[in-house]
Design a protein around this motif. Structure first.
Motif, PDB file in Angstrom:
ATOM      1  N   HIS A   1       5.074 -19.191  18.499  1.00 15.23           N
ATOM      2  CA  HIS A   1       4.168 -19.390  17.351  1.00 15.23           C
ATOM      3  C   HIS A   1       3.268 -20.591  17.637  1.00 15.23           C
ATOM      4  O   HIS A   1       3.748 -21.652  18.019  1.00 15.23           O
TER       5      HIS A   1
ATOM      6  N   ASP B   1       0.056 -21.220  15.425  1.00 17.19           N
ATOM      7  CA  ASP B   1      -0.357 -21.687  14.104  1.00 17.19           C
ATOM      8  C   ASP B   1      -0.539 -20.507  13.161  1.00 17.19           C
ATOM      9  O   ASP B   1      -0.473 -19.353  13.582  1.00 17.19           O
ATOM     10  N   GLU B   2      -0.755 -20.820  11.884  1.00 14.88           N
ATOM     11  CA  GLU B   2      -1.030 -19.798  10.879  1.00 14.88           C
ATOM     12  C   GLU B   2      -1.961 -20.391   9.836  1.00 14.88           C
ATOM     13  O   GLU B   2      -1.793 -21.544   9.433  1.00 14.88           O
ATOM     14  N   HIS B   3      -2.936 -19.598   9.431  1.00 17.12           N
ATOM     15  CA  HIS B   3      -3.884 -19.989   8.389  1.00 17.12           C
ATOM     16  C   HIS B   3      -3.911 -18.860   7.365  1.00 17.12           C
ATOM     17  O   HIS B   3      -3.668 -17.708   7.704  1.00 17.12           O
ATOM     18  N   SER B   4      -4.213 -19.196   6.112  1.00 13.87           N
ATOM     19  CA  SER B   4      -4.252 -18.157   5.092  1.00 13.87           C
ATOM     20  C   SER B   4      -5.302 -18.473   4.046  1.00 13.87           C
ATOM     21  O   SER B   4      -5.780 -19.599   3.935  1.00 13.87           O
TER      22      SER B   4
ATOM     23  N   ARG C   1      -3.236 -13.634   5.816  1.00 14.32           N
ATOM     24  CA  ARG C   1      -2.712 -14.626   6.765  1.00 14.32           C
ATOM     25  C   ARG C   1      -3.135 -14.253   8.176  1.00 14.32           C
ATOM     26  O   ARG C   1      -3.169 -13.074   8.520  1.00 14.32           O
TER      27      ARG C   1
ATOM     28  N   GLU D   1      -1.944 -15.290  11.927  1.00 12.10           N
ATOM     29  CA  GLU D   1      -0.955 -15.993  12.745  1.00 12.10           C
ATOM     30  C   GLU D   1      -1.343 -15.865  14.216  1.00 12.10           C
ATOM     31  O   GLU D   1      -1.651 -14.767  14.685  1.00 12.10           O
ATOM     32  N   THR D   2      -1.319 -16.986  14.925  1.00 11.54           N
ATOM     33  CA  THR D   2      -1.595 -16.992  16.357  1.00 11.54           C
ATOM     34  C   THR D   2      -0.313 -17.302  17.108  1.00 11.54           C
ATOM     35  O   THR D   2       0.424 -18.218  16.746  1.00 11.54           O
ATOM     36  N   ARG D   3      -0.078 -16.515  18.145  1.00  9.18           N
ATOM     37  CA  ARG D   3       1.063 -16.721  19.042  1.00  9.18           C
ATOM     38  C   ARG D   3       0.508 -16.754  20.453  1.00  9.18           C
ATOM     39  O   ARG D   3      -0.421 -16.006  20.767  1.00  9.18           O
TER      40      ARG D   3
END
Length: 152
Positions: free
Chosen positions: A8, A10-13, A108, A110-112
């Motif tokens: 993981h 980051d994650e933005h929403s 959302r 999400e970047t992995r």
């Protein structure tokens, strides 16, 4: 390497005043347009991206590609998962839509990613310290929100 085994990043929403079905076409359009801008094909080729050009079904569906990405999952109104790789990284960008009350949804992103070797580590450092990744993801989310809320 399966998407869920990538670390993981980051994650933005964002909250959107629209239901998930109304958001979906704007999500797929904004995402594709964001990665199909002039120069992205050249950059994808420069870094030896696995998918350097656009191809496959439209609207986006599993198997569609655009510079740097391949669609692995496209469940309308729920999830759009993109996967890519090039000489410095293997990565995924997963968009998820969740109901958030009557006429509202949460989107959302999400970047992995994994960045192997010394050159991968340098690429990661540049990617994260430049702020370019965060800015581009936030811009996409804002554009999707704006379009979805303007559509009757």
């Amino acid at each position: 390497m399966p998407i869920d085994s990538l670390p993981h990043l980051d994650e933005h929403s964002t909250l959107i005043a629209a239901d998930t079905d109304r958001i979906w076409p704007h999500l797929t359009d904004v995402v594709e347009r964001s990665f199909a801008r002039p120069g992205t094909t050249g950059y994808a080729r420069l870094v030896s991206a696995a998918d350097p050009v656009s191809s496959g079904p439209r609207p986006l569906a599993a198997g569609s590609t655009f510079p740097g990405f391949r669609v692995t999952t496209a469940i309308p109104g729920q999830e759009l998962a993109l996967r890519g790789s090039h000489r410095f990284s293997t990565y995924a960008l997963i968009f998820r839509l969740d109901p958030a009350g009557p006429g509202r949804s949460r989107l959302r992103a999400e970047t992995r990613a994994v960045f192997p070797g010394l050159t991968g580590g340098l690429y990661r450092q540049i990617l994260l310290t430049s702020g370019g990744h965060v800015i581009s993801v936030r811009r996409m989310l804002a554009a999707i929100r704006r379009r979805s809320e303007q559509t009757p």
